[in-house]
Structure formats: structure tokens, C-alpha cells
Scaffold this motif. Structure first.
Motif, PDB file in Angstrom:
ATOM      1  N   THR A  88       0.233   5.386   1.028  1.00  0.00           N
ATOM      2  CA  THR A  88      -0.674   6.382   1.591  1.00  0.00           C
ATOM      3  C   THR A  88       0.023   7.729   1.632  1.00  0.00           C
ATOM      4  OG1 THR A  88      -1.722   4.691   2.966  1.00  0.00           O
ATOM      5  CG2 THR A  88      -2.048   6.992   3.632  1.00  0.00           C
ATOM      6  N   TRP A  89      -0.690   8.767   1.210  1.00  0.00           N
ATOM      7  CA  TRP A  89      -0.144  10.114   1.277  1.00  0.00           C
ATOM      8  C   TRP A  89      -1.246  11.067   1.734  1.00  0.00           C
ATOM      9  CZ3 TRP A  89      -1.332   7.655  -3.259  1.00  0.00           C
ATOM     10  CH2 TRP A  89      -2.279   8.269  -4.077  1.00  0.00           C
ATOM     11  N   THR A  90      -0.817  12.206   2.227  1.00  0.00           N
ATOM     12  CA  THR A  90      -1.760  13.244   2.623  1.00  0.00           C
ATOM     13  C   THR A  90      -1.765  14.338   1.570  1.00  0.00           C
ATOM     14  OG1 THR A  90      -0.079  14.348   3.942  1.00  0.00           O
ATOM     15  CG2 THR A  90      -1.507  12.813   5.101  1.00  0.00           C
ATOM     16  N   TRP A 121      -3.423   0.592  -3.468  1.00  0.00           N
ATOM     17  CA  TRP A 121      -2.720  -0.678  -3.444  1.00  0.00           C
ATOM     18  C   TRP A 121      -1.859  -0.740  -4.706  1.00  0.00           C
ATOM     19  CZ3 TRP A 121      -1.567  -3.919   0.137  1.00  0.00           C
ATOM     20  CH2 TRP A 121      -1.129  -5.207  -0.175  1.00  0.00           C
ATOM     21  N   THR A 175       4.723   5.366   3.135  1.00  0.00           N
ATOM     22  CA  THR A 175       4.283   6.728   3.405  1.00  0.00           C
ATOM     23  C   THR A 175       5.473   7.646   3.158  1.00  0.00           C
ATOM     24  OG1 THR A 175       4.838   6.594   5.754  1.00  0.00           O
ATOM     25  CG2 THR A 175       2.554   6.081   5.149  1.00  0.00           C
ATOM     26  N   ARG A 203      -6.374  12.409   3.072  1.00  0.00           N
ATOM     27  CA  ARG A 203      -5.497  11.251   2.989  1.00  0.00           C
ATOM     28  C   ARG A 203      -6.014  10.312   1.912  1.00  0.00           C
ATOM     29  NH1 ARG A 203      -5.336   6.308   6.267  1.00  0.00           N
ATOM     30  NH2 ARG A 203      -7.222   7.111   7.239  1.00  0.00           N
ATOM     31  N   THR A 204      -5.093   9.754   1.133  1.00  0.00           N
ATOM     32  CA  THR A 204      -5.440   8.802   0.090  1.00  0.00           C
ATOM     33  C   THR A 204      -4.545   7.580   0.241  1.00  0.00           C
ATOM     34  OG1 THR A 204      -6.014  10.603  -1.415  1.00  0.00           O
ATOM     35  CG2 THR A 204      -5.646   8.455  -2.411  1.00  0.00           C
ATOM     36  N   SER A 205      -5.113   6.392   0.065  1.00  0.00           N
ATOM     37  CA  SER A 205      -4.347   5.146   0.067  1.00  0.00           C
ATOM     38  C   SER A 205      -4.672   4.362  -1.189  1.00  0.00           C
ATOM     39  CB  SER A 205      -4.698   4.284   1.287  1.00  0.00           C
ATOM     40  OG  SER A 205      -4.265   4.868   2.470  1.00  0.00           O
ATOM     41  N   GLY A 227       2.063  -0.891   7.701  1.00  0.00           N
ATOM     42  CA  GLY A 227       1.291   0.272   7.269  1.00  0.00           C
ATOM     43  C   GLY A 227       1.533   0.665   5.828  1.00  0.00           C
ATOM     44  N   SER A 254       0.837  -1.197   0.000  1.00  0.00           N
ATOM     45  CA  SER A 254       0.000   0.000   0.000  1.00  0.00           C
ATOM     46  C   SER A 254       0.875   1.251   0.000  1.00  0.00           C
ATOM     47  CB  SER A 254      -0.929   0.010   1.223  1.00  0.00           C
ATOM     48  OG  SER A 254      -0.174   0.081   2.407  1.00  0.00           O
TER      49      SER A 254
END
Length: 99
Positions: A39-41, A54, A92, A50-52, A89, A37
């Protein structure tokens, strides 16, 4: 500011330096067939903070740069981003450490 485009549908604007480091880590993992995954803000994007996504070798990802020169890569930052990507997690954007 460059862009990362995920699956031809989702685009995020990132500084070229950040983007170059992310590309090195993402390509490394995808080359080995690993899925993970990311994830970034992005507080400026339509109220979403926030977006995540795959990331998988089967999903297209494109890195486009504003500048024509590749930024010098910081090995310590690549290591920190790789550790993040290998964590439960997922990847990031962590602060850049000093070289």
C-alpha cells in the motif's frame, strides 16, 4: 523518479532511492514464493490518495529507474521495510532511519 509497474496496468512514480529499497524487499519475498499486500499513498494521482495491490510471484512487477546508478542501500531501512511487509497490514513505505 523511477516507476513501479504492477501487472502492466498500474504505474506509480517513486524516487529512485525509495524504489531501490522496495525492489530489494519485494524481490526477497517473491523469491521465497511469498504473497503480500503493498500500500502506498499518492495524493497527486487522479484524486486518489491511497492504492493497495496484492503482490504474488504470478503477477508481473517491473522497476524502472530514471538514474543509471543504483543507490546505496541502507540496511536499517531494508529491515524496517521487511518488517512492514511481514506485518498483517503488508508493505508500506516507512521513513528511512539513520544507518
Amino acid at each position: 523518479m523511477g516507476t513501479l509497474t504492477y501487472d502492466s496496468k498500474l504505474t506509480v512514480a517513486l524516487d529512485d532511492r525509495v524504489l531501490a529499497h522496495l525492489q530489494a524487499v519485494v524481490w526477497s519475498k517473491l523469491r521465497r514464493g511469498e504473497q503480500f499486500s503493498f500500500t502506498w499513498t499518492d495524493p497527486t494521482r487522479n484524486g486518489m490518495g491511497r492504492t493497495s495491490v496484492w503482490l504474488s510471484p504470478n503477477i508481473p512487477v517491473a522497476f524502472e529507474y530514471f538514474g543509471s546508478r543504483l543507490p546505496k542501500l541502507n540496511p536499517a531501512w531494508l529491515d524496517a521495510l521487511s518488517k512492514s511487509a511481514n506485518s498483517p497490514g503488508g508493505l508500506t513505505i516507512v521513513p528511512e532511519p539513520e544507518e
